[in-house]
Structure formats: structure tokens, C-alpha cells
Design an enzyme around this catalytic site. Structure first.
Site, mmCIF file in Angstrom:
data_model
loop_
_atom_site.group_PDB
_atom_site.id
_atom_site.type_symbol
_atom_site.label_atom_id
_atom_site.label_comp_id
_atom_site.label_asym_id
_atom_site.label_seq_id
_atom_site.Cartn_x
_atom_site.Cartn_y
_atom_site.Cartn_z
ATOM 1 N N ALA A 84 0.800 -1.083 -0.080
ATOM 2 C CA ALA A 84 -0.061 -0.088 -0.010
ATOM 3 C C ALA A 84 0.944 1.096 -0.029
ATOM 4 O O ALA A 84 2.136 1.096 0.414
ATOM 5 C CB ALA A 84 -1.051 -0.050 1.182
ATOM 6 N N GLY A 130 0.691 -4.975 1.111
ATOM 7 C CA GLY A 130 -0.414 -4.881 0.138
ATOM 8 C C GLY A 130 -0.283 -5.723 -1.192
ATOM 9 O O GLY A 130 -1.210 -6.224 -1.829
ATOM 10 N N GLU A 171 -0.453 -9.189 -0.127
ATOM 11 C CA GLU A 171 -1.921 -9.522 0.133
ATOM 12 C C GLU A 171 -2.867 -9.826 -1.161
ATOM 13 O O GLU A 171 -3.666 -10.453 -1.155
ATOM 14 C CB GLU A 171 -2.611 -8.110 0.932
ATOM 15 C CG GLU A 171 -1.782 -8.344 2.439
ATOM 16 C CD GLU A 171 -1.956 -7.056 3.257
ATOM 17 O OE1 GLU A 171 -1.406 -5.857 2.614
ATOM 18 O OE2 GLU A 171 -2.692 -7.386 4.298
ATOM 19 N N GLU A 209 4.639 -4.936 7.517
ATOM 20 C CA GLU A 209 3.828 -3.581 8.230
ATOM 21 C C GLU A 209 4.405 -3.453 9.661
ATOM 22 O O GLU A 209 4.508 -2.155 10.084
ATOM 23 C CB GLU A 209 2.392 -3.863 7.999
ATOM 24 C CG GLU A 209 1.577 -3.886 6.821
ATOM 25 C CD GLU A 209 1.735 -5.191 5.931
ATOM 26 O OE1 GLU A 209 2.538 -6.205 6.319
ATOM 27 O OE2 GLU A 209 1.214 -5.237 4.911
HETATM 28 N N1 CAA Z 1 4.510 3.104 -0.927
HETATM 29 C C1 CAA Z 1 5.049 4.387 -1.665
HETATM 30 N N2 CAA Z 1 5.865 4.338 -2.527
HETATM 31 C C2 CAA Z 1 6.584 3.363 -2.478
HETATM 32 C C3 CAA Z 1 6.695 2.242 -1.877
HETATM 33 C C4 CAA Z 1 5.294 2.106 -1.106
HETATM 34 N N3 CAA Z 1 4.888 0.872 -0.629
HETATM 35 N N4 CAA Z 1 7.313 1.230 -2.285
HETATM 36 C C5 CAA Z 1 8.230 1.843 -3.024
HETATM 37 N N5 CAA Z 1 7.893 2.945 -3.305
HETATM 38 C C6 CAA Z 1 8.707 4.014 -3.726
HETATM 39 C C7 CAA Z 1 9.852 4.840 -3.127
HETATM 40 O O1 CAA Z 1 9.314 5.601 -2.325
HETATM 41 C C8 CAA Z 1 10.362 5.264 -4.428
HETATM 42 O O2 CAA Z 1 9.989 6.444 -4.831
HETATM 43 P P1 CAA Z 1 10.895 7.723 -5.025
HETATM 44 O O3 CAA Z 1 11.948 7.279 -6.383
HETATM 45 O O4 CAA Z 1 9.992 8.788 -5.367
HETATM 46 O O5 CAA Z 1 11.936 7.823 -3.770
HETATM 47 C C9 CAA Z 1 10.381 4.301 -5.492
HETATM 48 O O6 CAA Z 1 9.183 3.692 -5.100
HETATM 49 C C10 CAA Z 1 11.357 3.207 -5.605
HETATM 50 O O7 CAA Z 1 11.572 2.596 -4.328
HETATM 51 P P2 CAA Z 1 13.106 2.518 -3.888
HETATM 52 O O8 CAA Z 1 14.003 3.648 -4.062
HETATM 53 O O9 CAA Z 1 13.053 2.308 -2.110
HETATM 54 O O10 CAA Z 1 13.624 1.069 -4.312
HETATM 55 P P3 CAA Z 1 14.685 0.017 -3.939
HETATM 56 O O11 CAA Z 1 14.782 -1.023 -4.908
HETATM 57 O O12 CAA Z 1 15.779 0.655 -2.977
HETATM 58 O O13 CAA Z 1 13.763 -0.543 -2.823
HETATM 59 C C11 CAA Z 1 11.877 -1.939 -1.808
HETATM 60 C C12 CAA Z 1 12.633 -1.498 -3.176
HETATM 61 C C13 CAA Z 1 12.396 -2.827 -1.078
HETATM 62 C C14 CAA Z 1 10.657 -2.788 -2.293
HETATM 63 C C15 CAA Z 1 11.404 -0.758 -0.918
HETATM 64 O O14 CAA Z 1 10.938 0.146 -2.009
HETATM 65 C C16 CAA Z 1 10.572 -0.871 -0.120
HETATM 66 O O15 CAA Z 1 10.760 -1.517 0.989
HETATM 67 N N6 CAA Z 1 9.258 -0.330 0.002
HETATM 68 C C17 CAA Z 1 8.229 -0.555 0.705
HETATM 69 C C18 CAA Z 1 7.868 -1.829 1.069
HETATM 70 C C19 CAA Z 1 6.586 -1.757 2.168
HETATM 71 O O16 CAA Z 1 7.043 -1.825 3.226
HETATM 72 N N7 CAA Z 1 5.654 -2.338 1.665
HETATM 73 C C20 CAA Z 1 4.304 -2.332 2.841
HETATM 74 C C21 CAA Z 1 3.700 -1.145 2.770
HETATM 75 S S1 CAA Z 1 2.591 -1.184 4.229
HETATM 76 C C22 CAA Z 1 1.066 -1.991 3.477
HETATM 77 O O17 CAA Z 1 1.220 -2.555 2.459
HETATM 78 C C23 CAA Z 1 0.120 -1.907 4.569
HETATM 79 C C24 CAA Z 1 -1.108 -2.927 4.122
HETATM 80 O O18 CAA Z 1 -1.074 -4.175 4.431
HETATM 81 C C25 CAA Z 1 -2.260 -2.414 3.419
#
Ligand code: CAA
Length: 258
Positions: A63, A108, A111, A131
Site C-alpha cells: 500500500a 499489500g 496480500e 507492516e
Molecule cells: N509506498 C509508496 N511508495 C513506494 C512504496 C510504497 N509501498 N514502495 C516503494 N515506493 C517508492 C519509493 O518511495 C521510491 O520512490 P522515489 O523514487 O520517489 O523515492 C520508488 O518507489 C522506488 O523505491 P526504492 O527507491 O525504495 O527502491 P529500492 O529498490 O531501493 O527498494 C523496496 C525496493 C525494498 C521494495 C522498497 O521500495 C520498500 O521497502 N518499499 C516499501 C515496502 C513496504 O514496506 N511495503 C508495505 C507497505 S504497508 C502496507 O502494504 C499496509 C497494508 O497491508 C495495507
């Protein structure tokens, strides 16, 4: 649509979440577009769906953390409901949905794949429910579906630790059915979908409903659900043609979805 594309190849529909700049993260717009895309699928024509992510790095990275970062308790609950409603629509969609997981499937992303009927992935896929590291619980069904798919012990370990797992481990614990190279993934998904699409559609739909509905109840009720859906297939053109073809030692001419 801004972030979701829908293509039809024969009797297979391919839905692609297309927000690569954010690794296909699910914001409200993506969820709304997904909802509408599923509403617009013509289930009289389409017999199987594939859900995938755009690009070669990510299926869905979760998400949208930016959108969630300022939510109140009530808004958080509403955002959870928004995702859950769409994912439940996918889970109960009348025809099978295959998740072709082409990279990150976190939060998500994991999920949404679990709301699909079948999961296959590329060897660069990464799964996890991170999360708790963000101060929240999984909110789009992860606390419920992961345990049902991989068992309570493994689900609790993954969710409490927030540790990501790679494709081979996801395969080992039964989270995905098969692992392919990235190049092989979509051809494999299309082959699987085509294999489903060539079967009698009413029967396939009834199988999905019987499995899903039966899992929600005890065995005595579950077998009654099966009996009704089994009975429902009879007198259909496709049942008559399928059985006649067997008895006449010939191939089915065509299943006509009637
Ligand atoms: N939400 C918003 N933006 C996201 C995102 C997310 N979940 N995941 C990645 N992005 C964005 C980053 O912010 C980045 O944007 P910018 O270039 O504008 O900075 C872009 O995507 C590329 O990401 P990274 O630079 O971080 O890429 P990376 O290769 O270094 O890392 C990754 C990849 C390990 C997937 C890392 O992006 C990451 O950890 N993302 C978040 C993963 C996460 O925690 N997901 C769970 C979200 S909570 C949820 O889902 C709740 C629920 O159950 C409903």
C-alpha cells in the site's frame, strides 16, 4: 485509466498494475481503478484472468506509504476497508484469477496476490508482510489469508518478524505454486490461463465457488455446498457435450458457457 491496464488475449484477460515509479504501490486511485477494471470484465467472454505488475522489478511494493502516513484512526480503518473490498471482489470473482508475481510482493502486494486463486512468480520475487516495521498491522487481508495459505505458525513468524522471503522459500512454504525466470513467467501464466479457459466455464466457476464457500464452513455444510454446485452443472449444454464427447470417443467440439 492512469495506473491499471486491461488487455484481452482470446478468452484470457490480463490486468496490469502500472505505476512503476512507485514500484506499483497501491494508492487510492490504483484501488479504485482495479475495482472498476474487475467490474468491466465480461465474464461471458473471459474465462480466466492474470494479474501482474508493470516492469521487471516489482509486482506490487505494498500500500502507498506516503498516502497512509498522515491518516487518522478512522481514515486508516476506511483505507483498510477500501483495499479489503477490492481484494474480496478478486477472491470471489466468478472466474479464476492467476497472480503472475514479477518481483516485489510486499505488504499489500503479498496480500493482493493472496486474494487471487493461484500464485506463480519469477525467481526475483520477494514476499513479505513488513507492516510491523512501519508501526501498523497488515491491513488488506494479510492477517487472515496468509495463515489460511501457509499455516498459522509460518504466517505468525512472517508477520511478527516482518522478514521478507525469496521466491524459493515462498515455493517451499506453499505461498506460490511455481517459480519461473522473469522471461518465462508471463508465457507460463498465459499457458495456465489458457488451460483453464479451455475447460467448461460453468464447471470451473462452480469449482471456485465450491472451494471458496466450503472453506468458510464445516464439512457437513461444505459437502452440501458441493452437491448443489455439482447438480447445477447438469442439463447444461457443456455437461452434455463433455460427457457425449467422452462416450463417443471424440474431442469436445467447444464448451459454449451454457
Ligand atoms: N509506498 C509508496 N511508495 C513506494 C512504496 C510504497 N509501498 N514502495 C516503494 N515506493 C517508492 C519509493 O518511495 C521510491 O520512490 P522515489 O523514487 O520517489 O523515492 C520508488 O518507489 C522506488 O523505491 P526504492 O527507491 O525504495 O527502491 P529500492 O529498490 O531501493 O527498494 C523496496 C525496493 C525494498 C521494495 C522498497 O521500495 C520498500 O521497502 N518499499 C516499501 C515496502 C513496504 O514496506 N511495503 C508495505 C507497505 S504497508 C502496507 O502494504 C499496509 C497494508 O497491508 C495495507
Amino acid at each position: 485509466m492512469e495506473f491499471v491496464t486491461y488487455e484481452v488475449e482470446g478468452q484470457v484477460g490480463i490486468i496490469t498494475i502500472n505505476r512503476p515509479k512507485a514500484l506499483n504501490a497501491l494508492n487510492s486511485t490504483v484501488l479504485e481503478e482495479l475495482d472498476k477494471t474487475f467490474d468491466d470484465v465480461d465474464i461471458n467472454e473471459i474465462r480466466a484472468l492474470i494479474l501482474t505488475g508493470a516492469g521487471e522489478k516489482s509486482f506490487v511494493a505494498g500500500a502507498d506509504i506516503g498516502e497512509m502516513s498522515t491518516l487518522t484512526k478512522a481514515e486508516g480503518e476506511a483505507f483498510g476497508k477500501k483495499g479489503n473490498d477490492v481484494f474480496r471482489k478478486i477472491e470471489t470473482f466468478p472466474i479464476p484469477v492467476i497472480a503472475a508475481i514479477n518481483g516485489f510482493a510486499l505488504g499489500g502486494g503479498c496480500e493482493i496476490s493472496m486474494s487471487c486463486d493461484i500464485r506463480i512468480c519469477s525467481d526475483n520475487a520477494v514476499f513479505g508482510q513488513p507492516e510491523v516495521g512501519l508501526g501498523i498491522t497488515p491491513g488488506f487481508g494479510g492477517t487472515q489469508r496468509l495463515a489460511r495459505i501457509v499455516g498459522v505458525g509460518m504466517a505468525k513468524q512472517m508477520i511478527y518478524s516482518g522478514r521478507n522471503i525469496k521466491a524459493d522459500e515462498a515455493y517451499r512454504i506453499g505461498l506460490v505454486n511455481a517459480v519461473y525466470t522473469l522471461e518465462e513467467l508471463m508465457p507460463a501464466a498465459k499457458k495456465l490461463a489458457a488451460g483453464i479457459a479451455k475447460n467448461a466455464p460453468i464447471a470451473v466457476r462452480n469449482c471456485k465457488k465450491a472451494i471458496n464457500d466450503g472453506l468458510q464452513t464445516d464439512m457437513d455444510e461444505a459437502i452440501v455446498i458441493e452437491e448443489k454446485l455439482f447438480g447445477d452443472c447438469f442439463e447444461s449444454y457443456d455437461q452434455k457435450e463433455g460427457m457425449a464427447a467422452f462416450l463417443e470417443k471424440r474431442k469436445v467440439e467447444a464448451f459454449l458457457n451454457k
